[in-house]
Design a protein around this motif. Sequence first.
Motif, PDB file in Angstrom:
ATOM      1  N   PHE A   1       0.835  -1.207   0.000  1.00 56.31           N
ATOM      2  CA  PHE A   1       0.000   0.000   0.000  1.00 56.31           C
ATOM      3  C   PHE A   1       0.868   1.256   0.000  1.00 56.31           C
ATOM      4  CE2 PHE A   1      -2.242   3.399   2.229  1.00 56.31           C
ATOM      5  CZ  PHE A   1      -3.414   3.469   1.485  1.00 56.31           C
ATOM      6  N   THR A   2       1.887   1.287   0.871  1.00 55.71           N
ATOM      7  CA  THR A   2       2.762   2.460   0.916  1.00 55.71           C
ATOM      8  C   THR A   2       3.573   2.579  -0.379  1.00 55.71           C
ATOM      9  OG1 THR A   2       4.453   1.151   2.078  1.00 55.71           O
ATOM     10  CG2 THR A   2       2.960   2.470   3.421  1.00 55.71           C
TER      11      THR A   2
ATOM     12  N   THR B   1       2.567   1.605  -3.341  1.00 60.30           N
ATOM     13  CA  THR B   1       1.633   2.113  -4.352  1.00 60.30           C
ATOM     14  C   THR B   1       1.486   3.630  -4.232  1.00 60.30           C
ATOM     15  OG1 THR B   1       0.373   0.040  -4.415  1.00 60.30           O
ATOM     16  CG2 THR B   1      -0.759   2.028  -5.170  1.00 60.30           C
TER      17      THR B   1
ATOM     18  N   HIS C   1      -1.182  -4.635  -7.918  1.00 56.86           N
ATOM     19  CA  HIS C   1      -1.626  -3.244  -7.808  1.00 56.86           C
ATOM     20  C   HIS C   1      -0.454  -2.290  -8.053  1.00 56.86           C
ATOM     21  CE1 HIS C   1      -4.094  -0.060  -5.391  1.00 56.86           C
ATOM     22  NE2 HIS C   1      -4.065   0.171  -6.671  1.00 56.86           N
TER      23      HIS C   1
END
Length: 211
Positions: A14-15, A17, A51
């Motif tokens: 997530f970080t 991305t 992602h």
Amino acid sequence: LFPYTTLFRSPTSFTLTALVKRFGNAGMLDQAFEIVHDCCAQHGSHLRNLHVATCLISASFRNKAPQRAFSFFEAMKAAGDLHADAVTYATLIHGTKSLGENNLEQATKLAAEALIKPGPGLPDYAVVELVDRLAAGNALQTLGHQLVKQIESAGCPVPKTISSALSRKVAASVGVQKEPWKARPVGRDFTPQTSPHAREMAPRVFNARSQ
């Protein structure tokens, strides 16, 4: 490049991305790829999930580097550790608009990969965009028809958006209007209630006082 990797003891996908998007939006495409490489080297290749990979592809298109996007995509497929999903293919198809003359051929090729099993399929919005581009480029009866044949030959369902667009194109070519009701004369005496399809278009509502 500022050592962003030192800010995170245990970075997540997530970080990563978020950093890719930040660099991509700032026009720093090289740094976006570098941060992914460095993070994966220090904390494990598992951080580069689908992602993150799709964000790198999108960032490449935004920074007018379509060939880098496709090179990365081909390398990803060759490595075999990640398998493109419907959103990844939609991102690629949208990005083909920057390829110039051959953009529709490339878009159709990618659509075939996605729509023919074991492909992941395509989101509805990506199919609609492709059909609109084929129609605008007068390629529905050529590339569009070819795509339908490929899908049918593989025994896969043809998206309704594509088949409907082709049907309308064929109908228009033989003189059948796309929306024949628009040809009805509309004059002073023409209202929804006097239309031959009045019951379907605007059913009468009787006032209890008039009974």
